[in-house]
Design a protein around this motif. Structure first.
Motif, mmCIF file in Angstrom:
data_model
loop_
_atom_site.group_PDB
_atom_site.id
_atom_site.type_symbol
_atom_site.label_atom_id
_atom_site.label_comp_id
_atom_site.label_asym_id
_atom_site.label_seq_id
_atom_site.Cartn_x
_atom_site.Cartn_y
_atom_site.Cartn_z
ATOM 1 N N ARG A 236 0.840 -1.201 0.000
ATOM 2 C CA ARG A 236 0.000 0.000 0.000
ATOM 3 C C ARG A 236 0.868 1.241 0.000
ATOM 4 N NH1 ARG A 236 -5.015 -0.831 -1.396
ATOM 5 N NH2 ARG A 236 -5.844 0.762 -0.019
ATOM 6 N N ARG A 237 1.762 1.337 -0.996
ATOM 7 C CA ARG A 237 2.644 2.512 -1.064
ATOM 8 C C ARG A 237 1.822 3.798 -1.184
ATOM 9 N NH1 ARG A 237 5.552 -1.206 -4.450
ATOM 10 N NH2 ARG A 237 4.562 -0.328 -6.310
ATOM 11 N N VAL A 238 0.797 3.755 -2.038
ATOM 12 C CA VAL A 238 -0.103 4.896 -2.187
ATOM 13 C C VAL A 238 -1.531 4.356 -2.164
ATOM 14 C CG1 VAL A 238 -0.866 6.786 -3.669
ATOM 15 C CG2 VAL A 238 1.560 6.178 -3.584
ATOM 16 N N THR A 239 -2.268 4.719 -1.139
ATOM 17 C CA THR A 239 -3.643 4.247 -1.039
ATOM 18 C C THR A 239 -4.555 5.067 -1.954
ATOM 19 O OG1 THR A 239 -4.199 5.758 0.764
ATOM 20 C CG2 THR A 239 -3.245 3.610 1.368
ATOM 21 N N GLN A 240 -5.735 4.528 -2.229
ATOM 22 C CA GLN A 240 -6.707 5.263 -3.037
ATOM 23 C C GLN A 240 -7.130 6.539 -2.325
ATOM 24 O OE1 GLN A 240 -7.728 4.519 -6.240
ATOM 25 N NE2 GLN A 240 -8.553 6.588 -6.080
ATOM 26 N N ARG A 241 -7.196 6.494 -1.018
ATOM 27 C CA ARG A 241 -7.572 7.701 -0.261
ATOM 28 C C ARG A 241 -6.525 8.797 -0.459
ATOM 29 N NH1 ARG A 241 -10.322 9.657 4.246
ATOM 30 N NH2 ARG A 241 -9.130 11.178 5.444
ATOM 31 N N ALA A 242 -5.247 8.429 -0.396
ATOM 32 C CA ALA A 242 -4.189 9.419 -0.594
ATOM 33 C C ALA A 242 -4.259 10.010 -1.999
ATOM 34 C CB ALA A 242 -2.824 8.772 -0.362
ATOM 35 N N LEU A 243 -4.591 9.181 -2.974
ATOM 36 C CA LEU A 243 -4.712 9.656 -4.349
ATOM 37 C C LEU A 243 -5.885 10.626 -4.469
ATOM 38 C CD1 LEU A 243 -2.951 8.936 -6.787
ATOM 39 C CD2 LEU A 243 -4.677 7.262 -7.450
ATOM 40 N N ASP A 244 -7.009 10.286 -3.855
ATOM 41 C CA ASP A 244 -8.175 11.172 -3.887
ATOM 42 C C ASP A 244 -7.884 12.492 -3.189
ATOM 43 O OD1 ASP A 244 -9.682 9.307 -5.264
ATOM 44 O OD2 ASP A 244 -10.549 8.431 -3.456
ATOM 45 N N LEU A 245 -7.157 12.427 -2.099
ATOM 46 C CA LEU A 245 -6.783 13.649 -1.373
ATOM 47 C C LEU A 245 -5.951 14.570 -2.265
ATOM 48 C CD1 LEU A 245 -6.468 15.380 1.187
ATOM 49 C CD2 LEU A 245 -4.549 13.919 1.836
ATOM 50 N N GLN A 246 -5.001 13.996 -2.987
ATOM 51 C CA GLN A 246 -4.161 14.816 -3.861
ATOM 52 C C GLN A 246 -4.968 15.347 -5.046
ATOM 53 O OE1 GLN A 246 -1.297 15.805 -2.963
ATOM 54 N NE2 GLN A 246 -0.818 16.978 -4.827
ATOM 55 N N ASP A 247 -5.907 14.553 -5.556
ATOM 56 C CA ASP A 247 -6.812 15.048 -6.604
ATOM 57 C C ASP A 247 -7.517 16.314 -6.127
ATOM 58 O OD1 ASP A 247 -6.260 13.003 -8.396
ATOM 59 O OD2 ASP A 247 -7.915 11.755 -7.702
ATOM 60 N N GLY A 248 -7.983 16.272 -4.871
ATOM 61 C CA GLY A 248 -8.688 17.419 -4.320
ATOM 62 C C GLY A 248 -7.802 18.647 -4.214
ATOM 63 N N ARG A 249 -6.542 18.453 -3.868
ATOM 64 C CA ARG A 249 -5.610 19.592 -3.769
ATOM 65 C C ARG A 249 -5.379 20.221 -5.144
ATOM 66 N NH1 ARG A 249 -2.282 19.779 0.975
ATOM 67 N NH2 ARG A 249 -0.544 20.638 -0.253
ATOM 68 N N VAL A 250 -5.210 19.384 -6.163
ATOM 69 C CA VAL A 250 -5.015 19.913 -7.512
ATOM 70 C C VAL A 250 -6.259 20.665 -7.973
ATOM 71 C CG1 VAL A 250 -4.655 19.292 -9.938
ATOM 72 C CG2 VAL A 250 -3.315 18.167 -8.148
ATOM 73 N N ALA A 251 -7.426 20.080 -7.710
ATOM 74 C CA ALA A 251 -8.678 20.684 -8.174
ATOM 75 C C ALA A 251 -8.905 22.058 -7.554
ATOM 76 C CB ALA A 251 -9.846 19.762 -7.853
ATOM 77 N N ILE A 252 -8.582 22.211 -6.286
ATOM 78 C CA ILE A 252 -8.845 23.501 -5.642
ATOM 79 C C ILE A 252 -7.947 24.600 -6.219
ATOM 80 C CG2 ILE A 252 -7.236 23.220 -3.721
ATOM 81 C CD1 ILE A 252 -9.157 24.618 -1.931
ATOM 82 N N VAL A 253 -6.713 24.269 -6.594
ATOM 83 C CA VAL A 253 -5.822 25.277 -7.177
ATOM 84 C C VAL A 253 -6.299 25.662 -8.578
ATOM 85 C CG1 VAL A 253 -3.450 25.826 -7.816
ATOM 86 C CG2 VAL A 253 -3.882 24.427 -5.805
ATOM 87 N N ILE A 254 -6.735 24.663 -9.359
ATOM 88 C CA ILE A 254 -7.288 24.966 -10.683
ATOM 89 C C ILE A 254 -8.475 25.910 -10.541
ATOM 90 C CG2 ILE A 254 -8.541 23.995 -12.654
ATOM 91 C CD1 ILE A 254 -6.821 21.497 -12.391
ATOM 92 N N GLU A 255 -9.327 25.656 -9.576
ATOM 93 C CA GLU A 255 -10.518 26.487 -9.371
ATOM 94 C C GLU A 255 -10.150 27.931 -9.059
ATOM 95 O OE1 GLU A 255 -14.619 27.499 -8.628
ATOM 96 O OE2 GLU A 255 -13.523 26.082 -9.873
ATOM 97 N N LYS A 256 -9.127 28.118 -8.247
ATOM 98 C CA LYS A 256 -8.706 29.476 -7.898
ATOM 99 C C LYS A 256 -8.188 30.220 -9.129
ATOM 100 C CE LYS A 256 -7.600 28.475 -3.055
ATOM 101 N NZ LYS A 256 -8.503 29.473 -2.456
#
Length: 319
Positions: A236-256
């Motif tokens: 479990r080097r990268v869990t799906q939750r960690a991937l979703d969390l990073q997706d959210g970080r990218v999305a919020i910057v795009i929105e700004k």
């Protein structure tokens, strides 16, 4: 008399179109080298106060690869638009310079995480396929050994004495049932040899179902059980939750970034807005005017700014 026709000029492109940047030449690595590292302090301020659960929930709405694929073109087109603006126009795009490097850094981190996640998934799938193949092989070997033993016992002892063998041999509908049947056959051979070593014992050896066959049956049963019990351990080097969390970080910057350009465009219609491709649906704009107009029965007075556009609900909507 023939009438000469003049070719009409092609319609001018929509002012809302962003400059087209080739996705094959613009990469996250290239942008990271050009823009430099993200400002860690600015990043901390940007994401402060946003609950992790909210970021994860936002990230589950979109595939990581869509964001990874879109960000290079999005950032490159934003830079080209900014570079084409006058000083007065640029002042209308209320966006800190640190925002684009932050987006590139966050998208780069997402890309690395997804590669690791996908590589682990491939490794696990390969390991699981190998274990399943070993299990099928063990089952085939077990069934073959059982059948050979059964026919050997029938030749050695005769059909009338096979009723007990039929009762104990069991089924091969699962690894455990097959293993139990193999062990039961081994026990029957050992018991028969002890009960009559001179007659039955010799017959069993004559037909290859003696002591060595019993040992083979037990070893085969152990192998069948062993392959069935193997569990694939994942790091479990990268869990799906960690991937979703990073997706959210990218999305919020795009929105700004989008909000800054859209706000400037409402003031000056000649200012372009950088576009997205695969992830565009997540940041769609809907007009806030129609509802207001229908309730008042009139349009906004001349000289007043139009009602602000709204984006689909997204984290950081007030940021």
């Amino acid at each position: 008399m023939a009438t000469s026709k003049t070719k009409k000029p092609a319609p001018a492109g929509s002012p809302a179109e962003a400059p087209i940047v080739s996705s094959t030449t613009i990469t996250l690595d290239l942008l990271a080298r050009e823009l430099g590292p993200a400002d860690g302090t600015f990043a901390a301020r940007t994401f402060a106060g946003i609950p992790e659960e909210d970021l994860v929930a936002e990230g589950t709405r979109i595939d990581s690869q869509s964001l990874i694929d879109d960000v290079p073109h999005f950032v490159a087109s934003a830079r080209r638009i900014l570079g084409s603006l006058s000083e007065s126009q640029r002042s209308k795009v209320r966006m800190p310079a640190a925002l684009l490097p932050l987006l590139v850094a966050e998208a780069g981190r997402l890309q690395a995480m997804k590669r690791s996640h996908d590589a682990e998934a491939t490794e696990v799938a390969g390991a699981r396929a190998a274990v399943e193949a070993q299990g099928r092989s063990a089952m085939r070997d077990g069934i073959a050994e059982r059948d050979l033993c059964y026919d050997g016992l029938r030749n050695a002892l005769g059909a009338r004495r096979m009723a007990r063998v039929d009762a104990i041999v069991g089924r091969a509908d699962s690894p455990e049932n097959l293993a139990k049947g193999l062990e039961a056959l081994a026990a029957f051979i050992e018991e028969t040899r002890r009960a009559d070593p001179l007659q039955d014992g010799k017959l069993l050896e004559d037909y290859g179902v003696g002591a060595e066959c019993a040992a083979t049956l037990r070893a085969t049963a152990q192998r069948v059980r062993g392959t069935a019990s193997v569990q694939i351990a994942t790091g479990r080097r990268v869990t799906q939750r960690a991937l979703d969390l990073q997706d959210g970080r990218v999305a919020i910057v795009i929105e700004k970034i989008l909000r800054a350009f859209r706000s400037a465009r409402r003031v000056d219609g000649t200012i372009l807005v950088p576009e997205l491709n695969k992830a565009a649906w997540m940041f769609e704009v809907r007009s806030g005017n129609s509802k207001k107009a229908s309730s008042t029965g009139s349009e906004a007075p001349a000289g007043n700014p139009a009602a602000p556009e709204e984006t689909s609900p997204l984290l950081g909507g007030d940021g």
